[in-house]
Motif scaffolding. Structure first.
Motif, PDB file in Angstrom:
ATOM      1  N   GLU A 114      37.306  21.146 -28.312  1.00  0.00           N
ATOM      2  CA  GLU A 114      37.011  19.434 -28.078  1.00  0.00           C
ATOM      3  C   GLU A 114      38.205  19.295 -28.628  1.00  0.00           C
ATOM      4  OE1 GLU A 114      33.380  17.042 -30.319  1.00  0.00           O
ATOM      5  OE2 GLU A 114      34.205  18.398 -31.972  1.00  0.00           O
ATOM      6  N   TRP A 115      38.153  17.944 -27.629  1.00  0.00           N
ATOM      7  CA  TRP A 115      39.394  16.621 -27.846  1.00  0.00           C
ATOM      8  C   TRP A 115      38.620  15.456 -27.873  1.00  0.00           C
ATOM      9  CZ3 TRP A 115      45.039  18.526 -26.512  1.00  0.00           C
ATOM     10  CH2 TRP A 115      45.650  19.771 -26.523  1.00  0.00           C
ATOM     11  N   LYS A 116      40.066  14.254 -28.558  1.00  0.00           N
ATOM     12  CA  LYS A 116      40.426  13.401 -27.929  1.00  0.00           C
ATOM     13  C   LYS A 116      40.703  12.731 -27.049  1.00  0.00           C
ATOM     14  CE  LYS A 116      37.711  11.008 -32.458  1.00  0.00           C
ATOM     15  NZ  LYS A 116      37.902  10.628 -33.202  1.00  0.00           N
ATOM     16  N   SER A 117      39.572  11.753 -26.234  1.00  0.00           N
ATOM     17  CA  SER A 117      40.559  11.206 -25.662  1.00  0.00           C
ATOM     18  C   SER A 117      41.743  10.189 -25.361  1.00  0.00           C
ATOM     19  CB  SER A 117      39.509  10.750 -23.768  1.00  0.00           C
ATOM     20  OG  SER A 117      39.414   9.712 -24.310  1.00  0.00           O
ATOM     21  N   PRO A 118      42.349   9.945 -24.864  1.00  0.00           N
ATOM     22  CA  PRO A 118      42.852   8.541 -25.258  1.00  0.00           C
ATOM     23  C   PRO A 118      42.512   6.917 -26.059  1.00  0.00           C
ATOM     24  CG  PRO A 118      44.023   9.690 -23.093  1.00  0.00           C
ATOM     25  CD  PRO A 118      43.171  10.065 -22.936  1.00  0.00           C
ATOM     26  N   ALA A 119      40.967   8.002 -24.824  1.00  0.00           N
ATOM     27  CA  ALA A 119      40.134   6.043 -25.359  1.00  0.00           C
ATOM     28  C   ALA A 119      39.847   6.415 -26.488  1.00  0.00           C
ATOM     29  CB  ALA A 119      39.390   5.645 -24.707  1.00  0.00           C
ATOM     30  N   GLY A 120      39.699   7.468 -26.934  1.00  0.00           N
ATOM     31  CA  GLY A 120      39.202   8.044 -28.684  1.00  0.00           C
ATOM     32  C   GLY A 120      37.506   8.593 -28.071  1.00  0.00           C
ATOM     33  N   ARG A 121      37.257   9.236 -26.871  1.00  0.00           N
ATOM     34  CA  ARG A 121      35.779   9.913 -27.061  1.00  0.00           C
ATOM     35  C   ARG A 121      35.972  10.904 -27.092  1.00  0.00           C
ATOM     36  NH1 ARG A 121      36.901   5.450 -23.480  1.00  0.00           N
ATOM     37  NH2 ARG A 121      34.754   3.700 -23.054  1.00  0.00           N
ATOM     38  N   ARG A 122      34.878  11.858 -27.621  1.00  0.00           N
ATOM     39  CA  ARG A 122      34.792  13.068 -27.730  1.00  0.00           C
ATOM     40  C   ARG A 122      34.504  13.403 -26.328  1.00  0.00           C
ATOM     41  NH1 ARG A 122      31.145  13.416 -32.546  1.00  0.00           N
ATOM     42  NH2 ARG A 122      30.054  12.243 -31.419  1.00  0.00           N
ATOM     43  N   VAL A 123      35.713  15.195 -26.233  1.00  0.00           N
ATOM     44  CA  VAL A 123      34.707  15.353 -24.879  1.00  0.00           C
ATOM     45  C   VAL A 123      34.984  17.596 -24.943  1.00  0.00           C
ATOM     46  CG1 VAL A 123      37.010  15.316 -23.650  1.00  0.00           C
ATOM     47  CG2 VAL A 123      35.299  16.121 -22.707  1.00  0.00           C
ATOM     48  N   TRP A 124      34.859  18.011 -24.673  1.00  0.00           N
ATOM     49  CA  TRP A 124      35.328  19.277 -24.457  1.00  0.00           C
ATOM     50  C   TRP A 124      35.788  19.562 -23.126  1.00  0.00           C
ATOM     51  CZ3 TRP A 124      34.321  22.557 -27.969  1.00  0.00           C
ATOM     52  CH2 TRP A 124      33.623  22.374 -29.026  1.00  0.00           C
ATOM     53  N   VAL A 125      36.795  20.590 -23.458  1.00  0.00           N
ATOM     54  CA  VAL A 125      38.123  20.847 -22.486  1.00  0.00           C
ATOM     55  C   VAL A 125      38.260  22.249 -22.327  1.00  0.00           C
ATOM     56  CG1 VAL A 125      40.208  20.327 -21.568  1.00  0.00           C
ATOM     57  CG2 VAL A 125      39.591  19.045 -22.778  1.00  0.00           C
ATOM     58  N   LYS A 126      37.844  22.387 -21.160  1.00  0.00           N
ATOM     59  CA  LYS A 126      37.227  23.327 -19.833  1.00  0.00           C
ATOM     60  C   LYS A 126      38.628  24.164 -19.546  1.00  0.00           C
ATOM     61  CE  LYS A 126      35.537  27.921 -19.188  1.00  0.00           C
ATOM     62  NZ  LYS A 126      35.641  29.065 -20.170  1.00  0.00           N
ATOM     63  N   MET A 127      39.759  24.875 -19.988  1.00  0.00           N
ATOM     64  CA  MET A 127      40.940  24.694 -20.213  1.00  0.00           C
ATOM     65  C   MET A 127      41.016  26.466 -19.209  1.00  0.00           C
ATOM     66  SD  MET A 127      42.060  24.892 -24.049  1.00  0.00           S
ATOM     67  CE  MET A 127      43.536  24.485 -23.726  1.00  0.00           C
TER      68      MET A 127
END
Length: 333
Positions: free
Chosen positions: A48-61
């Motif tokens: 789980e990351w926060k995008s540059p705009a502050g939105r929470r998102v899961w990144v499948k790496m």
């Protein structure tokens, strides 16, 4: 070309080992006698990351796969089958990542490999292909010129085309299996991915559809595919229903700089059937996402940054997954 195949899901679920895509062996259309050609691909982290705009998102790496891109999944399954068929050599055309994946798995499986690439492909990607012992044929012109050039060689040598071999998409569908398993066997609300020739997006649709059909998840996620606005044939075709709008374009996202996707009609049909969407982002947004995510610790190539830029365009927050498709070392800043 596609495969009519119903996955066999063990009553006790999938085994906990191996920690690779081969844990889903029962869901792959390979004879049980086939010995996998593997480099340990699959089961990549999902954080789980926060995008540059502050939105929470899961990144499948998936950028941390053995050769640095999600295409290892497709290459592993495709080359496993070809080795079992005793194919001694293959030819392939690629803008870089698929060529590196096919070259690596051919090296692992003992097949000779020649890859046709656009001469404009990033030097790091061409060097990676050569490092695996494959022959490289540099072709002047756009991505489509490499695809045209390989046709002559394919008259005498097996064409391991990642866009046309159905076993490649059988490999990429395992991204969907892993995402669902990593979320406790449920689907996220949205899955975001870059779109060029469509092998990832078609794999996502296939994988999640299979999981719904066997009852492991209850519903399909909304799949949103992103292209660069500078090369967006499928966006325009999706909106207008006119595939004659395909025209060349130049973009920083070289991995999806495809003016006329081989599987264009199928991509459009399957995304519509899955109630998904195709959008685009500007070159400025790609450039910004590429740099902004790197300073947060996620180094990806520009093609992967297309999907990362798309997350903030969608303004989603929570229960969204974005697939990081290729490593930043393939195209350093």
């Amino acid at each position: 070309m596609d495969i009519e195949f119903t996955p066999s899901i063990p009553g006790s679920g999938f085994p906990r080992a191996p920690q690779s895509l081969w844990r889903y062996r029962a869901a792959l259309p390979l004879d049980p006698a086939v010995t996998p050609v593997t480099l340990g691909e699959g089961m990549t982290p999902m954080e789980e990351w926060k995008s540059p705009a502050g939105r929470r998102v899961w990144v499948k790496m998936d950028h941390v796969q053995p050769t640095g891109s999600f295409k290892d999944r497709g290459a592993a399954v495709m080359i496993s089958r070809l080795r079992a068929l005793e194919i001694p050599a293959v030819v392939e055309d690629s803008s870089g990542n698929a060529g590196a994946a096919v070259a690596a798995y051919c090296a692992r499986g003992g097949l000779a490999c020649t890859v046709y690439v656009p001469a404009s492909a990033p030097a790091a990607k061409i060097a990676q292909i050569r490092a695996y012992g494959a022959r490289v044929k540099d072709i002047d012109g756009p991505r489509e010129a490499a695809a045209a050039a390989v046709k002559k060689a394919a008259r005498t040598t097996y064409y391991a085309g990642h866009c046309v071999d159905p076993f490649f998409i059988q490999g990429t569908k395992t991204v969907a299996y892993e995402v669902a398993e990593q979320l406790g066997w449920r689907s996220p609300r949205i899955v975001v991915a870059p779109l060029g020739n469509g092998t990832l997006v078609l794999g996502l649709i296939r994988g999640f559809s299979e999981l719904v059909s066997v009852g492991l998840i209850t519903e399909m996620p909304r799949i949103v595919a992103f292209q660069s606005r500078a090369c967006n044939p499928l966006v325009r075709a999706f909106v207008s229903h006119d595939t004659d709008l395909f025209v060349p374009g130049t973009t920083l996202a070289d991995g999806i700089a495809v003016a006329r996707p081989v599987l264009g009609d199928r991509i459009l049909t399957e995304i519509r059937r899955a109630k998904g969407e195709i959008r685009d982002v500007s070159e400025a947004a790609i450039q910004a996402a590429w740099k902004q995510w790197a300073v947060k610790g996620l180094s990806v190539e520009p093609t992967a940054a297309v999907a990362l830029a798309g997350i903030d365009q969608l303004k989603v927050d929570n229960d969204a997954v974005v697939v990081a498709t290729g490593h930043g070392l393939k195209r350093p800043h």
